[in-house]
Design an enzyme around this catalytic site. Structure first.
Site, PDB file in Angstrom:
ATOM      1  N   HIS A 480       0.833  -1.210   0.000  1.00 19.77           N
ATOM      2  CA  HIS A 480       0.000   0.000   0.000  1.00 19.77           C
ATOM      3  C   HIS A 480       0.865   1.257   0.000  1.00 19.77           C
ATOM      4  O   HIS A 480       0.701   2.150  -0.841  1.00 19.77           O
ATOM      5  CB  HIS A 480      -0.911  -0.017   1.237  1.00 19.77           C
ATOM      6  CG  HIS A 480      -1.763   1.200   1.382  1.00 19.77           C
ATOM      7  ND1 HIS A 480      -3.083   1.236   1.007  1.00 19.77           N
ATOM      8  CD2 HIS A 480      -1.483   2.447   1.868  1.00 19.77           C
ATOM      9  CE1 HIS A 480      -3.580   2.449   1.245  1.00 19.77           C
ATOM     10  NE2 HIS A 480      -2.631   3.193   1.774  1.00 19.77           N
ATOM     11  N   GLU A 481       1.789   1.317   0.946  1.00 26.92           N
ATOM     12  CA  GLU A 481       2.626   2.514   1.033  1.00 26.92           C
ATOM     13  C   GLU A 481       3.552   2.635  -0.181  1.00 26.92           C
ATOM     14  O   GLU A 481       3.855   3.746  -0.629  1.00 26.92           O
ATOM     15  CB  GLU A 481       3.436   2.505   2.333  1.00 26.92           C
ATOM     16  CG  GLU A 481       2.588   2.538   3.595  1.00 26.92           C
ATOM     17  CD  GLU A 481       1.596   3.684   3.626  1.00 26.92           C
ATOM     18  OE1 GLU A 481       1.842   4.738   2.991  1.00 26.92           O
ATOM     19  OE2 GLU A 481       0.539   3.535   4.288  1.00 26.92           O
ATOM     20  N   HIS A 484       1.707   4.380  -2.873  1.00 27.07           N
ATOM     21  CA  HIS A 484       1.826   5.833  -2.698  1.00 27.07           C
ATOM     22  C   HIS A 484       3.197   6.305  -3.194  1.00 27.07           C
ATOM     23  O   HIS A 484       3.322   7.349  -3.846  1.00 27.07           O
ATOM     24  CB  HIS A 484       1.693   6.208  -1.221  1.00 27.07           C
ATOM     25  CG  HIS A 484       0.294   6.271  -0.709  1.00 27.07           C
ATOM     26  ND1 HIS A 484      -0.708   6.985  -1.323  1.00 27.07           N
ATOM     27  CD2 HIS A 484      -0.266   5.728   0.415  1.00 27.07           C
ATOM     28  CE1 HIS A 484      -1.827   6.877  -0.615  1.00 27.07           C
ATOM     29  NE2 HIS A 484      -1.588   6.114   0.436  1.00 27.07           N
ATOM     30  N   HIS A 487       3.336   6.655  -6.817  1.00 29.14           N
ATOM     31  CA  HIS A 487       2.607   7.846  -7.236  1.00 29.14           C
ATOM     32  C   HIS A 487       3.531   9.067  -7.197  1.00 29.14           C
ATOM     33  O   HIS A 487       3.465   9.942  -8.070  1.00 29.14           O
ATOM     34  CB  HIS A 487       1.407   8.048  -6.308  1.00 29.14           C
ATOM     35  CG  HIS A 487       0.312   8.877  -6.888  1.00 29.14           C
ATOM     36  ND1 HIS A 487      -0.782   9.277  -6.150  1.00 29.14           N
ATOM     37  CD2 HIS A 487       0.121   9.412  -8.121  1.00 29.14           C
ATOM     38  CE1 HIS A 487      -1.593   9.994  -6.908  1.00 29.14           C
ATOM     39  NE2 HIS A 487      -1.062  10.094  -8.109  1.00 29.14           N
TER      40      HIS A 487
END
Length: 696
Positions: A480-481, A484, A487
C-alpha cells in the site's frame, strides 16, 4: 490565546546545513549534520525569503499574466519547502523532546506565515482576474488545471472575505495549528509511556517470531533481555490474535483503545471539542453550513450525502456478516468450555481459531514465508514488470536513523528517476501507523527535478541475526505505502503544486490500494514468499488456503473502518455543540448505527490522528473506501486482459493515474484509464460481502 515567543530574525548562516547547498549524492539532506538548533533559524530565513517573494508578486506593476503570477507562485518558497520536508520527516519518524518543542513553535509560526498569504486580497485579485479570463489565455491543459486549483485554494482559504472575517479566520488557523500539534504529541506520549513486560508465564500462545519482535522492542528501549508489548499496532494486533492469556489481552486492548483518553496530561477530549468548534466556525465564515459540506465540495464525492450513501451501502452487509461471525465466535467459546461472553479483546483471538477451522489457515503458518526483504523485492519486481523501474540499494545516501535504507530508482532506459527511502521498523521515536511522504517532489519547471520518496512503517524487528517476518496485513501495508511511493516517483508534471500525490483526498488512495492487489497474486507469492530458514517457496497447499482465507473476517474489518468513517462524517456534519461530550457523542452515534459491542472502531476519536492531528482527512476518512471502489474496479482491467502485468493496461495505468499527479481532473483520469466510471459492486465482491438483509 497565549503567545508563543517569536523566532528572532537572523542573517543567513552559512554554517547552518539547512541554509547551504547540499554537497551530497543527488543533493539529499545531510541528516548527520542536522541538529535541532538548526531548524528555527532556517525556518525564520525561509519565512523571510518566501514573504519577500510573495510581496514581489503581489506588487508587480505589470498586468497580471500566467508567468508573473501563477508560475511565480510556483517558484516561490523553495527554501521553506525544503526545510519543512526535512523537519516534518524527523518529527514523525525520528523525534526527540527538542524537536517536539520546536514543532509547537513552528506549527504556530507556519500558520502566521501562511494566513496573510492565503488571504492576500491583492494577490487573490491577480489570480481571480486570470481565472476569469482563463478561456482566452491559450493555456495548456496542465496550466489550466494549475490556475483552477490555485484559484480554488485561495478562494477556499478566505481570500475573498472581508477584513473582519479574515482576521478571525487567521486566529482560527493559528489555534487549529496549535491544537493539531498538541493532539499528535499527546498521542505519541501515551504510546511511548505504556508497555507490558512479558514474563515467562505471560507468553502462552505467542509465536517465536512474536517473542523475537517483543525482545527487539525491549532492546530498543534499553531493556536488554526482556520482552515487551507496546502500543504499536504491529505489536498489539498479533498479541490479541495469539495470546491465550485473556487477562493480558484485556489489558493490552484497553490500553490501546484508551490512547489519548486516559484523563491524564495527554488527554485529547478537550482538544477535539475545540477543534470541531473552530472548524465549524471557519466553514460558516466561508459560507458553508458545516465543515463537512466545505471539505467535500472540493473532492470527488462533492457532498456529505454522497459519502453517507456509499458508507451506508457498505455498512449494512458488513454489519450483517459481522453479527453472523460474532455468533459463531461465541459458539466456539462455548465449545471450548468458556463461560464468558465474547468481548472486543477476544474477537481477534477466536476469529483466528475460526479461520483455522473454516480455511485451515492462520497467519503464523505463512509468516515464515513473508520476510520483509522478500516483500520489498516483490514490490520492486512488480514495479519493474508494470512500469520498467529498477532499484539498486545505495549506502552513500545520508539517513535519519541507521535502520533506514535507500534505493536509487531508474526508468526503463536506465535514467535516474528517483530515490526511495524505506524506514520500516517500529521505535519509540516514531509515531504509530504507516505513511508515505517526500523530501522533494518531482517537477520540470526549471529543469528536471527528481523526487525523494519515503515509506515509513512500524513493523516488528526480528531477533538478532533473524529477518523481520511480516503478517499478511503487514505485507499488504508495505505494498500500500509503496503504491503511494510510486505515485510520487512516477510523477511527470511541470509544476510542483501538481506533482505526485497532490490530488483529491478521495483519489489519493487509489494508486496505493490498487497496488495492494499484486501482493496477493499467486504468481507473485510463488516467487517471493520463501521460507526464511530453508528458502523453500510457499507450498501450493498453503498458498491455496491463504487465498481462500482472504475474505475471512471482512465483516469485522469493514465494520471497524466504516464506523470510524461515519463517526468522522458525523463529527463534521452536526453542530459542534452536539459533540461537546466526546465520549457521549461517540456512544450515541455508535448506538444509532447498531455498532456491535464486540467491535471497536479502528480509530476512537481521541486517537484519530487522521482527522485531528491535522485536517488532511477531516471529513475525509471515507476516502479509503471511496478509492477502494475504484481500485477493486481498476484491477479488473488487468484481470480482463488475462495478464496482471499486461503491458497495454500498465501503460494506461502509468500515463493516466500514476504519472499525471494532480494535472488532470481525477474522474477524467480514471475514465481515461478504465474506459468507464467505476462500478461500486466490485468493492463488495472483493470483500466477500453480499447485500444480505440486515441482521437483527
Amino acid at each position: 490565546m497565549s503567545e508563543t515567543p517569536q523566532m528572532t530574525t537572523s542573517t543567513p548562516d552559512q554554517s547552518n546545513p539547512l541554509l547551504k547547498a547540499w554537497q551530497t549524492p543527488f543533493e539529499t539532506p545531510p541528516f548527520a549534520e542536522l541538529l535541532p538548533e538548526h531548524f528555527l533559524p532556517a525556518f525564520e530565513q525561509a519565512f523571510a525569503d518566501h514573504a519577500a517573494e510573495i510581496a514581489a508578486i503581489t506588487h508587480d506593476p505589470s498586468e497580471p499574466d500566467f508567468a508573473n503570477t501563477i508560475t511565480a507562485l510556483e517558484r516561490s518558497g523553495k527554501l521553506l519547502t525544503r526545510v519543512s520536508a526535512v523537519f516534518y520527516d524527523l518529527v514523525s519518524a525520528h523525534s526527540n523532546p527538542a524537536l517536539l518543542e520546536i514543532d509547537k513553535e513552528v506549527s504556530l509560526r507556519m500558520a502566521r506565515h501562511w494566513n496573510p498569504i492565503m488571504m492576500n486580497a491583492v494577490l487573490f485579485g491577480r489570480i481571480a482576474l486570470l481565472h476569469g479570463n482563463r478561456a482566452s489565455l491559450h493555456l495548456t491543459g496542465e496550466q489550466l488545471r494549475l490556475l483552477e486549483r490555485t484559484y480554488t485554494r485561495y478562494h477556499r482559504a478566505g481570500a475573498g472575505l472581508d477584513e473582519t472575517a479574515k482576521a478571525r479566520m487567521a486566529e482560527i488557523n493559528e489555534r487549529l495549528a496549535h491544537l493539531g500539534t498538541t493532539f499528535s504529541h499527546h498521542l505519541l506520549a501515551d504510546e511511548q509511556e505504556w508497555l507490558l513486560e512479558l514474563g515467562e508465564a505471560d507468553r502462552e500462545g505467542l509465536s517465536d517470531s512474536f517473542i523475537a519482535a517483543a525482545s527487539a522492542a525491549a532492546e530498543e528501549r534499553g531493556m536488554s533481555g526482556k520482552a515487551i508489548v507496546t502500543l504499536s499496532r504491529s505489536s498489539v494486533e498479533p498479541f490479541l490474535k495469539t495470546s491465550t492469556r485473556r487477562d493480558l489481552r484485556e489489558r493490552v486492548y484497553k490500553a490501546f483503545v484508551a490512547r489519548g483518553d486516559n484523563g491524564n496530561a495527554n488527554d485529547n477530549n478537550a482538544i477535539i471539542v475545540e477543534i470541531l468548534a473552530l472548524r465549524a466556525e471557519s466553514a460558516k465564515l466561508l459560507g458553508y453550513p458545516t465543515f463537512a459540506a466545505y471539505r467535500l465540495e472540493d473532492s470527488m464525492a462533492k457532498t456529505p450525502a454522497a459519502v453517507r450513501g456509499l458508507l451506508e451501502r457498505v455498512w449494512k452487509p458488513a454489519r450483517a456478516q459481522a453479527l453472523k461471525d460474532r455468533d459463531e465466535l461465541q459458539q466456539l467459546i462455548v465449545e471450548e468450555g468458556g463461560n464468558f461472553a465474547l468481548a472486543p479483546w477476544d474477537w481477534r483471538h477466536y476469529a483466528e481459531k475460526l479461520r483455522q477451522r473454516r480455511a485451515n489457515f492462520d497467519d503464523a503458518a505463512i509468516k515464515p514465508y513473508l520476510t520483509l526483504d522478500n516483500m520489498i523485492e516483490a514490490a520492486f519486481d512488480c514495479a519493474h514488470r508494470l512500469f520498467g523501474l529498477s532499484f539498486s540499494e545505495r549506502k552513500d545516501i545520508p539517513v535519519w536513523h541507521p535502520d533506514v535504507r535507500v534505493w536509487e530508482v531508474k526508468d526503463s532506459t536506465g535514467e535516474h528517476k528517483a530515490l526511495f527511502y524505506g524506514d520500516y521498523f517500529a521505535r519509540p521515536s516514531k509515531r504509530s501507523g504507516a505513511w508515505m511522504t517526500t523530501l522533494r517532489d518531482q517537477q520540470k519547471l526549471d529543469g528536471e527535478v527528481a523526487p525523494l520518496a519515503i515509506n515509513v512503517c512500524n513493523f516488528s524487528k526480528g531477533a538478532e541475526g533473524q529477518p523481520s517476518l511480516l503478517s499478511p496485513d503487514d505485507a499488504r501495508t508495505l505494498f500500500h505505502e509503496f503504491g503511494h511511493g510510486l505515485h510520487g516517483m512516477l510523477s511527470s508534471v511541470t509544476y510542483p503544486s501538481l506533482a505526485g500525490t497532490s490530488v483529491f483526498t478521495d483519489f489519493v488512495e487509489l494508486p496505493s490500494q490498487l497496488y495492494e492487489h499484486w501482493q496477493e497474486q499467486p504468481q507473485v507469492l510463488r516467487e517471493f514468499a520463501r521460507h526464511y530458514q530453508t528458502g523453500e517457496p510457499l507450498p501450493d497447499d498453503l498458498l491455496k488456503r491463504f487465498l481462500n482465507a482472504r475474505k475471512f473476517n471482512q465483516g469485522f474489518a469493514t465494520v471497524e473502518f466504516v464506523a470510524s468513517a461515519l463517526m468522522d462524517l458525523e463529527f463534521h456534519s452536526q453542530p459542534a455543540s452536539a459533540s461537546a461530550d466526546v465520549r457521549g457523542f461517540e456512544r450515541d452515534e455508535l448506538a444509532k448505527i447498531g455498532m456491535p459491542a464486540e467491535i471497536s472502531m479502528r480509530h476512537r476519536p481521541q486517537q484519530f490522528g487522521h482527522i485531528f492531528s491535522g485536517d488532511h482527512y477531516a471529513a475525509g476518512y471515507y476516502s479509503y473506501m471511496w478509492s477502494e471502489v475504484m481500485d477493486a474496479d481498476a484491477f479488473g482491467a488487468f484481470e480482463e486482459a488475462g495478464n496482471i502485468f499486461d503491458p497495454a493496461t500498465a501503460k494506461r495505468l502509468h500515463d493516466d493515474i500514476y504519472s499525471s499527479g494532480g494535472s488532470r481532473d481525477p474522474e477524467e483520469a480514471y475514465v481515461a484509464f478504465r474506459g468507464r466510471e467505476p462500478e461500486a459492486d466490485a468493492l463488495l465482491r472483493r470483500r466477500g460481502l453480499s447485500e444480505t438483509p440486515e441482521a437483527a
